[in-house]
Design a protein around this motif. Structure first.
Motif, PDB file in Angstrom:
ATOM      1  N   LEU A 292      44.629  26.475  35.223  1.00 48.34           N
ATOM      2  CA  LEU A 292      44.960  27.533  35.751  1.00 48.34           C
ATOM      3  C   LEU A 292      45.540  28.357  34.413  1.00 48.34           C
ATOM      4  O   LEU A 292      46.221  27.785  33.603  1.00 48.34           O
TER       5      LEU A 292
ATOM      6  N   LEU B 280      43.367  21.602  42.864  1.00 44.83           N
ATOM      7  CA  LEU B 280      43.534  23.126  42.852  1.00 44.83           C
ATOM      8  C   LEU B 280      44.205  23.604  41.612  1.00 44.83           C
ATOM      9  O   LEU B 280      44.420  24.869  41.484  1.00 44.83           O
ATOM     10  N   GLY B 281      44.903  22.677  40.830  1.00 45.66           N
ATOM     11  CA  GLY B 281      45.311  23.264  39.592  1.00 45.66           C
ATOM     12  C   GLY B 281      46.873  23.318  39.255  1.00 45.66           C
ATOM     13  O   GLY B 281      47.304  23.653  38.369  1.00 45.66           O
TER      14      GLY B 281
ATOM     15  N   LEU C 211      50.855  38.979  47.812  1.00 48.86           N
ATOM     16  CA  LEU C 211      50.226  37.891  47.223  1.00 48.86           C
ATOM     17  C   LEU C 211      49.251  38.353  46.420  1.00 48.86           C
ATOM     18  O   LEU C 211      49.121  38.127  44.957  1.00 48.86           O
ATOM     19  N   VAL C 212      48.204  39.528  46.621  1.00 46.86           N
ATOM     20  CA  VAL C 212      47.461  40.030  45.765  1.00 46.86           C
ATOM     21  C   VAL C 212      48.323  40.724  44.666  1.00 46.86           C
ATOM     22  O   VAL C 212      47.869  40.845  43.630  1.00 46.86           O
TER      23      VAL C 212
ATOM     24  N   LEU D 209      47.595  24.629  49.504  1.00 47.24           N
ATOM     25  CA  LEU D 209      46.213  24.899  49.066  1.00 47.24           C
ATOM     26  C   LEU D 209      45.729  26.352  49.330  1.00 47.24           C
ATOM     27  O   LEU D 209      44.849  26.410  48.261  1.00 47.24           O
ATOM     28  N   TYR D 210      45.853  26.654  50.344  1.00 46.55           N
ATOM     29  CA  TYR D 210      45.648  28.222  50.344  1.00 46.55           C
ATOM     30  C   TYR D 210      46.117  29.068  49.312  1.00 46.55           C
ATOM     31  O   TYR D 210      45.486  29.790  48.572  1.00 46.55           O
TER      32      TYR D 210
ATOM     33  N   SER E   6      44.380  28.440  45.798  1.00 41.34           N
ATOM     34  CA  SER E   6      43.146  28.978  45.802  1.00 41.34           C
ATOM     35  C   SER E   6      43.142  30.301  45.752  1.00 41.34           C
ATOM     36  O   SER E   6      42.534  30.980  44.810  1.00 41.34           O
ATOM     37  N   ALA E   7      44.221  31.065  46.142  1.00 41.26           N
ATOM     38  CA  ALA E   7      44.352  32.413  46.034  1.00 41.26           C
ATOM     39  C   ALA E   7      44.749  32.700  44.506  1.00 41.26           C
ATOM     40  O   ALA E   7      44.065  33.748  43.989  1.00 41.26           O
TER      41      ALA E   7
ATOM     42  N   SER F 246      43.709  31.000  41.978  1.00 44.04           N
ATOM     43  CA  SER F 246      42.553  30.694  41.200  1.00 44.04           C
ATOM     44  C   SER F 246      41.599  31.975  41.357  1.00 44.04           C
ATOM     45  O   SER F 246      41.217  32.812  40.272  1.00 44.04           O
ATOM     46  N   VAL F 247      41.543  32.410  42.647  1.00 48.16           N
ATOM     47  CA  VAL F 247      40.634  33.630  42.904  1.00 48.16           C
ATOM     48  C   VAL F 247      41.202  34.965  41.950  1.00 48.16           C
ATOM     49  O   VAL F 247      40.565  35.596  41.206  1.00 48.16           O
TER      50      VAL F 247
ATOM     51  N   GLU G  62      41.465  33.557  37.832  1.00 50.92           N
ATOM     52  CA  GLU G  62      40.408  32.967  37.122  1.00 50.92           C
ATOM     53  C   GLU G  62      39.076  33.525  37.502  1.00 50.92           C
ATOM     54  O   GLU G  62      38.266  33.598  36.718  1.00 50.92           O
ATOM     55  N   LEU G  63      38.712  34.021  38.559  1.00 54.63           N
ATOM     56  CA  LEU G  63      37.479  34.639  38.930  1.00 54.63           C
ATOM     57  C   LEU G  63      37.518  36.088  38.757  1.00 54.63           C
ATOM     58  O   LEU G  63      38.755  36.724  38.374  1.00 54.63           O
ATOM     59  N   LYS G  64      36.422  36.695  38.392  1.00 50.84           N
ATOM     60  CA  LYS G  64      36.369  38.275  37.997  1.00 50.84           C
ATOM     61  C   LYS G  64      35.173  39.044  38.777  1.00 50.84           C
ATOM     62  O   LYS G  64      34.347  38.523  39.050  1.00 50.84           O
TER      63      LYS G  64
END
Lengths: 246, 246
Positions: free
Chosen positions: A72, A98-99, A180-181, A233-234, A237-238, A240-241, A244-246
């Protein structure tokens, strides 16, 4: 390809003896033979490809370096109020996949479990689970598993983090859906984040207030009530989303 | 407050007899007494507050209606290649907490587990786990757990979905990092999403190609290799982050 942590310096071209543990798993259990390749992570978190050249002695030759990095972009510490039996194992295995960089267990007021006598043994066992999960998920790093005596010790360590959060059930109940966002958008590569999760009974309001006074922020993890082992875990994952994701 | 599914119509003011199961749990295990309140979900997924008025007979009076709705705005179906023993239970429990509407198990080419003889018994057991996890996480819906004979049966059902995705390990290895977030931005409330996850050995390329031909899209779930039981949890957390948080 199998993935192992050699935890010593590695260089392309070098011949390296395998540890007893890797020999046992790769040669005995998986029956690797001369020419079989696997990934080996060195002490600098670099991943190399090694090829078995001597089955008898268990020696590999490092044939290539890779640029593989699955970490991550931010270093996440998961801190959990002592959960009931069996759940710590699940948290360590899944948080590693999950990192997470560090996984801390700490007694809180409403922890039913008590570890004090057996903490050292427990942590050693959980550290092995972290290693095996890090191999399985092809991590560059084995997360460190630690036991802290109390939340005060946790707060001292947390003072160094860039972001400190508490997953607090009451926040979810009150419909907190934005922090969180927000946190995700504020993170920069290399930042350190520490997130605390209560045990089965949750955290006491006074514990939450104490942590808030030292810069912890309460975040909601969606409207459903998550079990103590599911919330980290949630959260991972959050992260990571959001990073890491775009 | 405890949370139970009554699965019959409920109205404020009405007196309702409890089912044998709820009586056993609430009255015997948790020792509820006259005046104790709990949440009861009716057959329309509405949540009511009920108060125990007769311990002997196990009768509650519905004292209030709530507007509680913790369901994901989109209906997510998780479909899993048959995993090894114990993992189906974990998937059902956690996917329920994380908001899945339907959980399907289906044999794929590289599934080591075989359920055909015992599928009915297995599904009944998993359905109980879903109910108990739905109570624990205060869901409005108990996810339905199903067994499909093969991927062709799955494809037939998937034809109705608005979005069809496959979590494919090779996508993650190739650095696919954009489709999941894209999917999140394309979702509208009420949409139906179906996501397929391979068993321990993964999906065969031919299986993936077949599914792609019927509109399934391959998505990556970050760069780390997730175990078969962890991938659906990452996916559901991601859908929550992308559709519920702001």
């Amino acid at each position: 390809m199998q993935h192992y942590f050699s935890e010593r310096p590695l260089t392309v071209g070098e011949e390296v003896p395998l540890s007893a543990e890797i020999k046992q798993h790769w040669l005995r259990v998986l029956r690797a033979t001369i020419g079989t390749q696997a990934e080996f992570v060195d002490d600098q978190q670099q991943v190399f490809v090694g090829e078995l050249v001597d089955e008898q002695q268990g020696i590999i030759k490092i044939v290539a370096a890779t640029t593989q990095n699955v970490e991550l972009p931010v270093a996440v510490t998961i801190a959990c109020g002592l959960p009931k039996s069996g759940k710590a194992e699940l948290i360590v295995q899944k948080a590693t996949e999950l990192g997470a960089q560090t996984i801390i267990f700490v007694p809180t007021d409403w922890s039913v479990a008590k570890w004090s006598q057996k903490a050292t043994k427990k942590i050693a066992r959980l550290q092995k689970i972290a290693r095996s999960a890090a191999e399985q998920s092809h991590r560059n790093v084995i997360p460190e598993v630690r036991y802290y005596e109390n939340l005060t010790a946790l707060q001292t360590v947390a003072a160094d983090a860039d972001q400190r959060v508490i997953a607090y059930e009451e926040a979810a109940k009150q419909g907190e859906t934005s922090r969180l966002v927000q946190l995700g958008t504020q993170l920069h590569p290399g930042d350190r984040v520490i997130a605390l999760f209560g045990p089965e009974g949750g955290l006491r309001l006074e514990e939450v207030q104490d942590l808030q006074a030292t810069g912890f922020q309460v975040v909601g993890l969606g409207p459903r009530i998550l079990r103590t082992e599911s919330a980290p875990l949630y959260f991972l994952s959050a992260i990571s989303v959001l990073s890491e994701l775009k």
